[in-house]
Write a protein that holds these residues in place. Sequence first.
Motif, PDB file in Angstrom:
ATOM      1  N   LEU A   2       0.961  -1.213   0.088  1.00 34.31           N
ATOM      2  CA  LEU A   2       0.204   0.216   0.201  1.00 34.31           C
ATOM      3  C   LEU A   2       0.763   1.353   0.004  1.00 34.31           C
ATOM      4  N   ARG A   6      -0.006   3.959  -2.879  1.00 28.91           N
ATOM      5  CA  ARG A   6      -0.472   5.302  -2.499  1.00 28.91           C
ATOM      6  C   ARG A   6       0.305   6.197  -3.373  1.00 28.91           C
ATOM      7  N   THR A  10      -1.835   8.723  -5.867  1.00 33.33           N
ATOM      8  CA  THR A  10      -2.111  10.250  -5.704  1.00 33.33           C
ATOM      9  C   THR A  10      -1.678  10.996  -6.775  1.00 33.33           C
TER      10      THR A  10
END
Length: 200
Positions: A2, A6, A10
């Motif tokens: 993760l 991420r 983003t």
Amino acid sequence: MLKQIRPAITLALFFTVLCGLIYPLGMTGIARALFPAQAGGSLIAAKDGTIVGSTLIGQNFTSEKYFWGRPSATTDTDPNDSTKTVASPYNAANSSGSNLGPTSKALVDRIAGDVEKYGATKDHPVPVDLVTASASGLDPDISPAGAYYQVARVAKARGLSEAAVRGLVDAHIEGRVLGLIGEPHVNVLALNRALDATHP
């Protein structure tokens, strides 16, 4: 995992918003503020406000009383058979050239027909832009030579002197951009509108 996904998500969202929303809307806003006519499509309106065309897209004038533009090779879907196409000159929704090569019989026949339509002779050859389509099929302009070549026909069809029609052509020749870029040209729609306005 993760931790690695991420930042990728983003960045993808950030650049989607930046490049997909902020930049296009910003450029559109700046264009509309600085160049409202061009940003709106360079539309031409009649006295009553009706849009009659654009300075950027040619129109299919066929009457002897008007100057004719370059041939257009654009097509549209055949209304009787959706698997086929039909000729649709200056179709802005389907900008394209014909993609026919110099050995194509269809191209040679089409050009020969156009040369005959203009009444060209060995001593009075037709300017090349009047019988060849542009790559976009939407070219709104012709060369000054192409406009002058049509003066006699238009003058005869309207019962005018050739000098009067030639004067209109002279007044509508647009030069090179900044004196360097492009070639002198005549916008066919603008010339035909002026013809109607001054010699209806």
